[in-house]
Design an enzyme around this catalytic site. Structure first.
Site, PDB file in Angstrom:
ATOM      1  N   SER A   1       8.717  -0.430 -11.072  1.00 19.68           N
ATOM      2  CA  SER A   1       9.710  -0.910 -10.115  1.00 19.68           C
ATOM      3  C   SER A   1      10.784  -1.750 -10.791  1.00 19.68           C
ATOM      4  O   SER A   1      10.524  -2.443 -11.768  1.00 19.68           O
ATOM      5  CB  SER A   1       9.050  -1.755  -9.022  1.00 19.68           C
TER       6      SER A   1
ATOM      7  N   LYS B   1       2.164   0.884  -5.850  1.00 23.05           N
ATOM      8  CA  LYS B   1       3.629   1.058  -5.882  1.00 23.05           C
ATOM      9  C   LYS B   1       4.118   1.580  -4.537  1.00 23.05           C
ATOM     10  O   LYS B   1       5.179   1.173  -4.037  1.00 23.05           O
ATOM     11  CB  LYS B   1       4.043   1.996  -7.012  1.00 23.05           C
TER      12      LYS B   1
ATOM     13  N   HIS C   1       4.128  -1.321  -2.303  1.00 20.71           N
ATOM     14  CA  HIS C   1       5.275  -2.145  -2.727  1.00 20.71           C
ATOM     15  C   HIS C   1       6.538  -1.637  -2.033  1.00 20.71           C
ATOM     16  O   HIS C   1       7.329  -2.404  -1.477  1.00 20.71           O
ATOM     17  CB  HIS C   1       5.433  -2.063  -4.251  1.00 20.71           C
ATOM     18  N   ASN C   2       6.726  -0.322  -2.052  1.00 26.01           N
ATOM     19  CA  ASN C   2       7.920   0.248  -1.432  1.00 26.01           C
ATOM     20  C   ASN C   2       7.910   0.080   0.087  1.00 26.01           C
ATOM     21  O   ASN C   2       8.956  -0.137   0.693  1.00 26.01           O
ATOM     22  CB  ASN C   2       8.064   1.725  -1.810  1.00 26.01           C
TER      23      ASN C   2
ATOM     24  N   GLU D   1       9.005  -3.256   0.635  1.00 27.61           N
ATOM     25  CA  GLU D   1      10.453  -3.239   0.348  1.00 27.61           C
ATOM     26  C   GLU D   1      11.237  -2.780   1.593  1.00 27.61           C
ATOM     27  O   GLU D   1      12.258  -3.379   1.948  1.00 27.61           O
ATOM     28  CB  GLU D   1      10.678  -2.285  -0.827  1.00 27.61           C
TER      29      GLU D   1
HETATM   30  C1  6PG Z   1      11.753   0.328  -7.081  1.00 28.99           C
HETATM   31  C2  6PG Z   1      12.299   1.073  -5.900  1.00 28.99           C
HETATM   32  C3  6PG Z   1      12.543   2.518  -6.235  1.00 28.99           C
HETATM   33  C4  6PG Z   1      13.403   3.224  -5.205  1.00 28.99           C
HETATM   34  C5  6PG Z   1      12.592   3.623  -3.986  1.00 28.99           C
HETATM   35  C6  6PG Z   1      13.235   3.446  -2.664  1.00 28.99           C
HETATM   36  O1  6PG Z   1      10.683  -0.243  -6.891  1.00 28.99           O
HETATM   37  O2  6PG Z   1      12.385   0.311  -8.126  1.00 28.99           O
HETATM   38  O3  6PG Z   1      11.388   1.010  -4.845  1.00 28.99           O
HETATM   39  O4  6PG Z   1      11.317   3.105  -6.472  1.00 28.99           O
HETATM   40  O5  6PG Z   1      14.518   2.515  -4.925  1.00 28.99           O
HETATM   41  O6  6PG Z   1      12.272   4.962  -4.195  1.00 28.99           O
HETATM   42  O7  6PG Z   1      13.885   4.580  -2.279  1.00 28.99           O
HETATM   43  P1  6PG Z   1      14.252   4.992  -0.791  1.00 28.99           P
HETATM   44  O8  6PG Z   1      14.810   3.793  -0.116  1.00 28.99           O
HETATM   45  O9  6PG Z   1      15.272   6.052  -1.016  1.00 28.99           O
HETATM   46  O10 6PG Z   1      13.015   5.532  -0.158  1.00 28.99           O
END
Ligand code: 6PG
Length: 492
Positions: free
Chosen positions: A140, A194, A197-198, A201
Site C-alpha cells: 500500500s 490488504k 485495509h482497502n 480506506e
Molecule cells: C493502496 C491503495 C491502492 C488503490 C486501491 C483503491 O493501498 O495503495 O488502496 O491499492 O488505490 O486499489 O482503488 P479503488 O478506489 O479504485 O478501488
C-alpha cells in the site's frame, strides 16, 4: 551494464531481487530497491517499457533488464525472489505459470498486486506443488509509496520471511525507525489484510467526504476555507494522510476554468473491487462492517447517474427542510461537531475492519496479530494515521479486545464525541443532506451498547412463519410456539 538499446546483458545470479511488470507501481518499486543498493532484475512483457525505465532511471542504481522470463530468472541470485506487479487476475496467473517453468526448488514468487486472498491461497497451493514458495504481499501507498516507502503486508510460508524480510524492510516506510512491514501469517493473509485495509480506506474516504459535504452545503463554506479546516484538523487527532491530501485537493483550482477543482469533477466515484470484496467476505464471516458497506454502496449510488437523473427529473419530495440558521446553529459550532462526528465514524470504521481481520484469522486459524498490523499501517499506506499508534497500544494492552471501541482510550475519546456525532446526524437529516457512513456508524455504536435489540421481534416473526424456533432469556433450551394451533410453547 544494461543499456536502453541492449537489454540482453544479464549476468547470471547477480540480482538480489526481481520485479516483473514495469507499469508505474512495478517500476517505482524496482527503483526503490535500486536506491537502497540492491541489484534489481526487471522484466516487462513488452520490452519497450523496460527500455523506457532504463533510459529514464537506469542511472539511479544497478538494474539488470531482460527481454525474456528465462533471462530474467537466470539473472537472479538463489533462492530467487521475484515480485509480480502486473494486473490482478489472469495476467498474474500467466506470469506465475512462466516463472514456475523457469524457477527451481526453494525460489520465491511474490505477488505484490491487489489479488483476492482466495486466489492467493489457490496459487500458493499450485506453486508449492512445483516445489516453489509463493507469497501474496499487500503493498500500500500508491505510486509515491512504492517509490519512497510503502507499507508491505506479506503472507505465505513463514520461512520465506527470513530471506525476504531484510529486503522488504530496506524499502518499506519507517515510523520511529520501525519498518512498516512484517510477516502477517500463512496462506493468503497478506492479501486478506490488504483487502480489509482497502475497505477501511473506502470508509475513511467516505466520512471525510461527508464532512466536506456538510461544511460546504450546511455551513456554506467555500472549498478553500474547507481546505484550511482540514489542514487544521490534520494537526490534531485526525492527523492522517487522507486528511492531508483532502486539503490539497480542495485547494486546487481547475487549470482550464479557474474554478475550484472539486466543482468540475463528476460526482461519480469509481472502484476496482477491493472494498466490495471486503464487504462480501464480511457477509460470509458474519461481521457487520456497516461503515465499509455503506461506503461501497455510496460509491455505487453516486455512479448510478441515470437513476439519479431520473430521481431529480421526477422531483423526489424532500419533506420539510431546514437551514442551519433556522435551527439556530452557528456554522463554526457545527463544523466542530462535524470534526467530532468524523473522528467517531472513523473509529468505527477501523474497529469494524479489525473485527473482520480477527474473525478471518479465527476462521482460518491464521494467528494474525492485530497490534503488529496496526504498527505497519502507521506509515507508508493510504490509511496511515497518527491514531494507529493508539490502536497498536490498545491491542498490546489487550490482545483479545472484544472491540477497539472498548479500549479505555478510545472509550474515553468516544465519550467526548458522541453528543456532537448525534447532533450532526440529526442536523444533516433535517437539512436533507446524505450522511450514510456517519449515520450507520452511529447506529452501529448504539446497537453495540443497547441492552435490548429489536432482534427479539425478528425471532418471533421467524418462528411464526417458519417454525425457526427461538431461545428464551429466562431458561435454557430452544422453543417453538404453535402459532397456527393452540399457541402452546413447545420444547425443540
Ligand atoms: C493502496 C491503495 C491502492 C488503490 C486501491 C483503491 O493501498 O495503495 O488502496 O491499492 O488505490 O486499489 O482503488 P479503488 O478506489 O479504485 O478501488
Amino acid at each position: 551494464m544494461t543499456s536502453p538499446e541492449n537489454l540482453a546483458y544479464s549476468p547470471a545470479g547477480a540480482a538480489q531481487i526481481g520485479v516483473i511488470g514495469m507499469a508505474v507501481m512495478g517500476s517505482n518499486l524496482a527503483r526503490n530497491f535500486a536506491s537502497k543498493g540492491h541489484t534489481v532484475a526487471i522484466y516487462n512483457r513488452s520490452p519497450e517499457k523496460t527500455r523506457a525505465v532504463i533510459a529514464e532511471h537506469g542511472s539511479e542504481g544497478a538494474f539488470i533488464a531482460s527481454e525474456t522470463i528465462e533471462e530474467f530468472v537466470a539473472s537472479l541470485e538463489r533462492p530467487r525472489k521475484a515480485i509480480i506487479m502486473v494486473q490482478a487476475g489472469p495476467a498474474t496467473d500467466a506470469v506465475i505459470a512462466q516463472l514456475c517453468d523457469a524457477m527451481e526448488e526453494g525460489d520465491i514468487i511474490i505477488d505484490g498486486g491487489n489479488a483476492l486472498f482466495t486466489d492467493t491461497i489457490r496459487r500458493e497451493r499450485e506453486v508449492a506443488a512445483r516445489g516453489l514458495n509463493f507469497v501474496g504481499a499487500g503493498i500500500s501507498g500508491g505510486e509515491e509509496g512504492a517509490l519512497h516507502g510503502p507499507s508491505i503486508m506479506p503472507g505465505g510460508p513463514a520461512q520465506t520471511w527470513e530471506t525476504l524480510g531484510p529486503l522488504l524492510e530496506s524499502i518499506s516506510a519507517k515510523v520511529d525507525g520501525v519498518p512498516c512491514v512484517t510477516h502477517i501469517g500463512p496462506d493468503g493473509t497478506g492479501h486478506f489484510v490488504k483487502m480489509v485495509h482497502n475497505g477501511i480506506e473506502y470508509a475513511d474516504m467516505q466520512v471525510i467526504s461527508e464532512a466536506y459535504h456538510l461544511m460546504r452545503y450546511a455551513a456554506g463554506y467555500e472549498p478553500g476555507q474547507i481546505a484550511d479546516v482540514f489542514a487544521e484538523w490534520n494537526r490534531g487527532d485526525l492527523d492522517s494522510y487522507l486528511i492531508e491530501i483532502t486539503a490539497e485537493v480542495l485547494r486546487q483550482k481547475d487549470r482550464r476554468t479557474g474554478k475550484p477543482f472539486i466543482d468540475i469533477i463528476l460526482d461519480a466515484a469509481g472502484q476496482k473491487g477491493t472494498g466490495r470484496w471486503t464487504v462480501k467476505e464480511a457477509l460470509d464471516l458474519g461481521v457487520p462492517v456497516t461503515g465499509i458497506g455503506e461506503a461501497v454502496f455510496a460509491r455505487a449510488l453516486s455512479s448510478a447517474l441515470a437513476q439519479r437523473q431520473a430521481a431529480q427529473d421526477g422531483g423526489l419530495p424532500a419533506g420539510t427542510l431546514s437551514t442551519l440558521e433556522q435551527l439556530g446553529i452557528e456554522p463554526g459550532d457545527f463544523v466542530e461537531d462535524v470534526r467530532r462526528a468524523l473522528y467517531a465514524s472513523k473509529l468505527v470504521a477501523y474497529a469494524q475492519g479489525f473485527d473482520e481481520i480477527n474473525a478471518g484469522s479465527m476462521e482460518h486459524d491464521w494467528g494474525i496479530n492485530p497490534g503488529d498490523l496496526a504498527r505497519i499501517w502507521r506509515g507508508g499506506c493510504i490509511i496511515r494515521a497518527k491514531f494507529l499508534n493508539r490502536i497498536t497500544e490498545a491491542y498490546e494492552n489487550e490482545p483479545t479486545l472484544a472491540s477497539l471501541l472498548l479500549d479505555p482510550y478510545f472509550k474515553r475519546e468516544l465519550e467526548g464525541l458522541v453528543d456532537s456525532w448525534r447532533r450532526v446526524v440529526v442536523v444533516a437529516t433535517q437539512l436533507g443532506l446524505p450522511v450514510p457512513v456517519f449515520a450507520s456508524s452511529l447506529s452501529y455504536y448504539d446497537s453495540l451498547r443497547a441492552k435490548r435489540l429489536p432482534a427479539a421481534l425478528i425471532q418471533g416473526q421467524r418462528d411464526f412463519f417458519g417454525a425457526h424456533t427461538y431461545k428464551r432469556i429466562d431458561m435454557e433450551g430452544t422453543f417453538h410456539t404453535a402459532w397456527s394451533g393452540d399457541r402452546e410453547e413447545l420444547d425443540y
